[in-house]
Write a protein that holds these residues in place. Structure first.
Motif, PDB file in Angstrom:
ATOM      1  N   ALA A 268       0.832  -1.205   0.000  1.00 20.50           N
ATOM      2  CA  ALA A 268       0.000   0.000   0.000  1.00 20.50           C
ATOM      3  C   ALA A 268       0.864   1.251   0.000  1.00 20.50           C
ATOM      4  CB  ALA A 268      -0.925  -0.007   1.223  1.00 20.50           C
ATOM      5  N   GLU A 269       1.933   1.248   0.779  1.00 22.65           N
ATOM      6  CA  GLU A 269       2.839   2.400   0.790  1.00 22.65           C
ATOM      7  C   GLU A 269       3.531   2.567  -0.555  1.00 22.65           C
ATOM      8  OE1 GLU A 269       5.609   2.561   3.953  1.00 22.65           O
ATOM      9  OE2 GLU A 269       4.098   2.826   5.517  1.00 22.65           O
ATOM     10  N   LYS A 270       3.915   1.449  -1.169  1.00 27.88           N
ATOM     11  CA  LYS A 270       4.575   1.515  -2.473  1.00 27.88           C
ATOM     12  C   LYS A 270       3.653   2.103  -3.523  1.00 27.88           C
ATOM     13  CE  LYS A 270       6.782  -1.456  -5.941  1.00 27.88           C
ATOM     14  NZ  LYS A 270       7.136  -2.865  -6.313  1.00 27.88           N
ATOM     15  N   GLN A 271       2.360   1.694  -3.483  1.00 27.46           N
ATOM     16  CA  GLN A 271       1.395   2.226  -4.450  1.00 27.46           C
ATOM     17  C   GLN A 271       1.168   3.716  -4.259  1.00 27.46           C
ATOM     18  OE1 GLN A 271      -2.173  -0.107  -4.113  1.00 27.46           O
ATOM     19  NE2 GLN A 271      -1.302  -1.887  -5.163  1.00 27.46           N
ATOM     20  N   ALA A 272       1.304   4.177  -3.002  1.00 26.58           N
ATOM     21  CA  ALA A 272       1.043   5.592  -2.701  1.00 26.58           C
ATOM     22  C   ALA A 272       2.279   6.459  -2.906  1.00 26.58           C
ATOM     23  CB  ALA A 272       0.557   5.735  -1.264  1.00 26.58           C
ATOM     24  N   ALA A 273       3.429   5.853  -3.171  1.00 22.88           N
ATOM     25  CA  ALA A 273       4.672   6.624  -3.318  1.00 22.88           C
ATOM     26  C   ALA A 273       4.546   7.630  -4.452  1.00 22.88           C
ATOM     27  CB  ALA A 273       5.848   5.680  -3.574  1.00 22.88           C
ATOM     28  N   GLY A 274       4.938   8.840  -4.173  1.00 22.86           N
ATOM     29  CA  GLY A 274       4.920   9.884  -5.190  1.00 22.86           C
ATOM     30  C   GLY A 274       3.610  10.619  -5.325  1.00 22.86           C
ATOM     31  N   ALA A 275       2.566  10.177  -4.619  1.00 26.00           N
ATOM     32  CA  ALA A 275       1.273  10.860  -4.692  1.00 26.00           C
ATOM     33  C   ALA A 275       1.348  12.201  -3.967  1.00 26.00           C
ATOM     34  CB  ALA A 275       0.185   9.994  -4.064  1.00 26.00           C
ATOM     35  N   SER A 276       0.558  13.165  -4.447  1.00 28.28           N
ATOM     36  CA  SER A 276       0.588  14.496  -3.834  1.00 28.28           C
ATOM     37  C   SER A 276       0.023  14.453  -2.417  1.00 28.28           C
ATOM     38  CB  SER A 276      -0.203  15.497  -4.696  1.00 28.28           C
ATOM     39  OG  SER A 276      -1.530  15.034  -4.869  1.00 28.28           O
ATOM     40  N   GLU A 277      -1.042  13.674  -2.227  1.00 24.39           N
ATOM     41  CA  GLU A 277      -1.610  13.505  -0.886  1.00 24.39           C
ATOM     42  C   GLU A 277      -1.290  12.079  -0.434  1.00 24.39           C
ATOM     43  OE1 GLU A 277      -5.615  15.723  -2.223  1.00 24.39           O
ATOM     44  OE2 GLU A 277      -5.641  15.022  -0.136  1.00 24.39           O
ATOM     45  N   LYS A 278      -0.063  11.902   0.027  1.00 30.73           N
ATOM     46  CA  LYS A 278       0.433  10.555   0.293  1.00 30.73           C
ATOM     47  C   LYS A 278      -0.382   9.818   1.354  1.00 30.73           C
ATOM     48  CE  LYS A 278       4.734   9.791  -0.200  1.00 30.73           C
ATOM     49  NZ  LYS A 278       6.207   9.752  -0.100  1.00 30.73           N
ATOM     50  N   VAL A 279      -0.783  10.536   2.417  1.00 30.27           N
ATOM     51  CA  VAL A 279      -1.525   9.886   3.490  1.00 30.27           C
ATOM     52  C   VAL A 279      -2.855   9.344   2.976  1.00 30.27           C
ATOM     53  CG1 VAL A 279      -2.675  10.220   5.694  1.00 30.27           C
ATOM     54  CG2 VAL A 279      -0.440  11.262   5.286  1.00 30.27           C
ATOM     55  N   LYS A 280      -3.590  10.178   2.230  1.00 30.78           N
ATOM     56  CA  LYS A 280      -4.867   9.727   1.704  1.00 30.78           C
ATOM     57  C   LYS A 280      -4.676   8.637   0.660  1.00 30.78           C
ATOM     58  CE  LYS A 280      -9.246  11.233  -0.257  1.00 30.78           C
ATOM     59  NZ  LYS A 280     -10.096  12.361  -0.683  1.00 30.78           N
ATOM     60  N   ALA A 281      -3.648   8.781  -0.179  1.00 29.33           N
ATOM     61  CA  ALA A 281      -3.389   7.778  -1.204  1.00 29.33           C
ATOM     62  C   ALA A 281      -3.070   6.430  -0.572  1.00 29.33           C
ATOM     63  CB  ALA A 281      -2.232   8.229  -2.099  1.00 29.33           C
ATOM     64  N   ARG A 282      -2.278   6.443   0.517  1.00 33.52           N
ATOM     65  CA  ARG A 282      -1.958   5.188   1.201  1.00 33.52           C
ATOM     66  C   ARG A 282      -3.209   4.580   1.809  1.00 33.52           C
ATOM     67  NH1 ARG A 282      -1.430   3.371   6.168  1.00 33.52           N
ATOM     68  NH2 ARG A 282       0.045   1.685   6.655  1.00 33.52           N
ATOM     69  N   GLU A 283      -4.072   5.421   2.397  1.00 34.86           N
ATOM     70  CA  GLU A 283      -5.306   4.928   3.004  1.00 34.86           C
ATOM     71  C   GLU A 283      -6.199   4.270   1.960  1.00 34.86           C
ATOM     72  OE1 GLU A 283      -6.253   4.538   5.943  1.00 34.86           O
ATOM     73  OE2 GLU A 283      -8.437   4.336   5.855  1.00 34.86           O
ATOM     74  N   MET A 284      -6.347   4.924   0.801  1.00 38.63           N
ATOM     75  CA  MET A 284      -7.184   4.369  -0.249  1.00 38.63           C
ATOM     76  C   MET A 284      -6.591   3.071  -0.796  1.00 38.63           C
ATOM     77  SD  MET A 284      -9.876   6.154  -0.466  1.00 38.63           S
ATOM     78  CE  MET A 284      -9.742   6.449   1.291  1.00 38.63           C
ATOM     79  N   ALA A 285      -5.260   3.045  -0.970  1.00 36.32           N
ATOM     80  CA  ALA A 285      -4.610   1.825  -1.448  1.00 36.32           C
ATOM     81  C   ALA A 285      -4.801   0.695  -0.449  1.00 36.32           C
ATOM     82  CB  ALA A 285      -3.115   2.093  -1.679  1.00 36.32           C
ATOM     83  N   LEU A 286      -4.677   1.019   0.838  1.00 37.35           N
ATOM     84  CA  LEU A 286      -4.828   0.005   1.871  1.00 37.35           C
ATOM     85  C   LEU A 286      -6.262  -0.516   1.936  1.00 37.35           C
ATOM     86  CD1 LEU A 286      -3.263  -1.505   3.995  1.00 37.35           C
ATOM     87  CD2 LEU A 286      -3.704   0.338   5.621  1.00 37.35           C
ATOM     88  N   ARG A 287      -7.221   0.382   1.730  1.00 37.03           N
ATOM     89  CA  ARG A 287      -8.618  -0.060   1.725  1.00 37.03           C
ATOM     90  C   ARG A 287      -8.880  -1.016   0.566  1.00 37.03           C
ATOM     91  NH1 ARG A 287     -12.493   5.133   3.274  1.00 37.03           N
ATOM     92  NH2 ARG A 287     -11.465   5.672   5.249  1.00 37.03           N
ATOM     93  N   GLY A 288      -8.331  -0.688  -0.594  1.00 37.44           N
ATOM     94  CA  GLY A 288      -8.514  -1.549  -1.753  1.00 37.44           C
ATOM     95  C   GLY A 288      -7.888  -2.912  -1.552  1.00 37.44           C
ATOM     96  N   ILE A 289      -6.677  -2.939  -1.007  1.00 37.19           N
ATOM     97  CA  ILE A 289      -5.989  -4.213  -0.755  1.00 37.19           C
ATOM     98  C   ILE A 289      -6.730  -5.011   0.310  1.00 37.19           C
ATOM     99  CG2 ILE A 289      -3.874  -5.228   0.197  1.00 37.19           C
ATOM    100  CD1 ILE A 289      -2.345  -2.886  -1.113  1.00 37.19           C
ATOM    101  N   ALA A 290      -7.185  -4.335   1.363  1.00 36.85           N
ATOM    102  CA  ALA A 290      -7.919  -5.025   2.428  1.00 36.85           C
ATOM    103  C   ALA A 290      -9.201  -5.635   1.885  1.00 36.85           C
ATOM    104  CB  ALA A 290      -8.225  -4.053   3.569  1.00 36.85           C
ATOM    105  N   ALA A 291      -9.884  -4.909   1.011  1.00 38.73           N
ATOM    106  CA  ALA A 291     -11.113  -5.436   0.428  1.00 38.73           C
ATOM    107  C   ALA A 291     -10.830  -6.662  -0.429  1.00 38.73           C
ATOM    108  CB  ALA A 291     -11.801  -4.348  -0.407  1.00 38.73           C
ATOM    109  N   GLU A 292      -9.690  -6.647  -1.133  1.00 33.72           N
ATOM    110  CA  GLU A 292      -9.314  -7.799  -1.943  1.00 33.72           C
ATOM    111  C   GLU A 292      -9.026  -9.023  -1.068  1.00 33.72           C
ATOM    112  OE1 GLU A 292      -8.868  -7.809  -5.529  1.00 33.72           O
ATOM    113  OE2 GLU A 292      -8.866  -9.951  -5.096  1.00 33.72           O
ATOM    114  N   LEU A 293      -8.232  -8.822  -0.015  1.00 30.41           N
ATOM    115  CA  LEU A 293      -7.873  -9.936   0.865  1.00 30.41           C
ATOM    116  C   LEU A 293      -9.063 -10.428   1.687  1.00 30.41           C
ATOM    117  CD1 LEU A 293      -4.380  -8.786   2.192  1.00 30.41           C
ATOM    118  CD2 LEU A 293      -4.866 -10.496   0.448  1.00 30.41           C
ATOM    119  N   ALA A 294     -10.050  -9.540   1.904  1.00 27.21           N
ATOM    120  CA  ALA A 294     -11.220  -9.941   2.691  1.00 27.21           C
ATOM    121  C   ALA A 294     -11.945 -11.115   2.046  1.00 27.21           C
ATOM    122  CB  ALA A 294     -12.171  -8.757   2.859  1.00 27.21           C
ATOM    123  N   GLY A 295     -11.944 -11.152   0.708  1.00 27.57           N
ATOM    124  CA  GLY A 295     -12.574 -12.273   0.018  1.00 27.57           C
ATOM    125  C   GLY A 295     -11.848 -13.581   0.249  1.00 27.57           C
ATOM    126  N   VAL A 296     -10.523 -13.515   0.394  1.00 28.23           N
ATOM    127  CA  VAL A 296      -9.724 -14.726   0.623  1.00 28.23           C
ATOM    128  C   VAL A 296      -9.900 -15.225   2.049  1.00 28.23           C
ATOM    129  CG1 VAL A 296      -7.389 -15.680   0.651  1.00 28.23           C
ATOM    130  CG2 VAL A 296      -8.021 -13.999  -1.094  1.00 28.23           C
TER     131      VAL A 296
END
Length: 464
Positions: A52-80
């Protein structure tokens, strides 16, 4: 090995001892496999946080970008993991904290020196220790945990942490008190736990006051049940009692067999639901302010037959759990307005909704149809959700029930800021596609209460 006498049924035979030894060996092997799986799971979840941090690297709003990336990854893993994405989000954070901040503990767990219960205690208490003292704490904690059960080491580890902390308990308590909160944990059979995280002295004071009040009620009940009790009694100052302490036939004390725990719970509920706060910043003079006028709101679906007393089927508290028929009737009787739902007699899907006091019809219908957030696995009640255009209005999506659905704030953000996609089919069915292509179908949930139907009328029968 020699068997021991006096044990009936061959319980102490060599064969039994050998069988037990095999069981122990199998248990050790199973524990090793489980531990290896648990450690692997933690490392996978920690790696998800790194991604999630890697996906958010370089974003202008890094904190929000990391949060959104983490939510997406968590939603993906939730199915597993067959869990909610909120649960996976929390577990990812915990795993990342363990792997990054408690490496000695993780290594000791991986080596089999300690078990997962020890790890939880070390992580929970170790977060109070400053980073510069963390390694020293870990070494002492792991040594203390070896050969002892997790429940027996908690106090010892807390003392180790206290000795290593450079700040006083008072200073840390003031900061901790800023995290005070109240939360609800749904339970079974229409019950829930209301949990308040408060300073210990306040929590003890609340329980003490509730206990004193409950004992007063129970003592008064005992006096009311005593033979020859007068109609009324005076208080310690000789004054007449108020209505609540009046003892007479037909009073609230008659046939009251509640335990002290039940009385405590009832007084607690009365104070919070009906009582006005003593410290009301909106109050003027001696009158109640607007804070005291706030009342609780719940969303309940109940069948007409239950309301009329023709059955005692449970009602549905949206997003939570079933509630008993008597409570549902009381809520309906005290409500200033309520909505009537017309449901499909086969599927139970809500088709129409009207009200004796009209409100925003479209919002009302969607709340009735959806009942909760429509993201896979989410149970946030619709009354706390936001209406989302399945096809964005900016892309030409219509503001109509066929293009709207309730999403909680969290999953509204996931839809707009991650690669999760959704389309809506007739009848309110949503088809979600995860970033890796997993498909989740979300049907419009029929109310959990039973809406009884009758057989279609025969030929020539009146239509009603």
């Amino acid at each position: 090995m020699h068997s021991h006498g006096g044990l009936g049924g061959g319980m102490g035979s060599d064969g039994d001892v050998d069988a037990l030894a095999q069981l122990v060996a199998d248990a050790e092997g199973a524990a090793d496999v489980v531990r290896a799986g648990q450690v692997r799971e933690v490392r996978v979840l920690a790696a998800a946080g790194v991604l999630a941090e890697k996906q958010a690297a370089g974003a202008s709003e890094k904190v929000k970008a990391r949060e959104m990336a983490l939510r997406g990854i968590a939603a993906e893993l939730a199915g597993v993991f067959v869990a909610t994405d909120r649960t996976l989000h929390r577990r990812i954070d915990e795993a990342r904290d363990l792997v990054d901040n408690f490496p000695l503990t993780t290594a000791a767990w991986e080596d089999g020196r300690i078990v997962r219960g020890h790890v939880r205690v070390i992580q929970e208490i170790g977060c109070l220790v400053p980073v510069e003292n963390r390694a020293e704490f870990e070494r002492a904690a792991v040594e203390r945990c070896e050969g002892e059960t997790p429940n027996r080491v908690r106090d010892a580890l807390r003392m180790i942490a206290e000795r290593m902390h450079p700040r006083t308990f008072t200073e840390r308590h003031e900061e901790a008190a800023a995290g005070r909160c109240v939360r609800v944990q749904p339970g079974a059979d229409g019950m829930s736990d209301l949990i308040a995280t408060l300073p210990t002295v306040i929590a003890d004071g609340i329980v003490d006051r509730l206990t004193r009040q409950a004992r007063e009620i129970i003592n008064a009940r005992a006096q009311a049940d005593a033979p020859g009790t007068p109609d009324t009694r005076a208080d310690a100052d000789g004054a007449s009692p108020d209505a609540d302490t009046t003892i007479r036939d037909g009073s609230s004390f008659i046939d009251d067999a509640r335990s002290i725990d039940q009385v405590r719970a009832d007084v607690f509920s009365d104070l919070l639901l009906a009582g006005s706060p003593a410290l009301d910043p909106t109050g003027t003079g001696d009158g109640n302010g607007t804070l005291g006028a706030i009342r609780a709101h719940v969303q309940v679906a109940v069948s007409a037959l239950t309301l009329m007393g023709q059955d005692d089927g449970p009602a549905d508290l949206a997003g939570r759990s079933p509630i008993d028929a008597a409570t549902a009737r009381e809520l309906a009787g005290n409500a200033t307005s309520w909505d009537r739902l017309l449901t499909d007699p086969v599927t139970g899907t809500v088709l129409e909704c009207d009200s004796y006091r009209p409100t925003a019809g479209m919002v009302r219908l969607l709340r009735a149809r959806d009942r909760h957030c429509r993201f896979p696995g989410c149970r946030q009640p619709a009354i706390r959700c936001e209406l989302d255009h399945t096809i964005a209005a900016s892309d030409g999506g219509a503001t109509h029930v066929c293009n709207l659905a309730n999403l909680c704030k969290r999953h509204h953000d996931v839809k707009h800021h991650t690669r999760w996609r959704v389309r809506q089919l007739p009848g309110g069915r949503l088809i979600w596609t995860s970033p890796t292509g997993r498909i989740y179908r979300e049907d419009a949930p029929p109310p959990l209460v039973a809406f009884t139907t009758t057989d279609p009328p025969g030929p020539g029968a009146p239509p009603f």
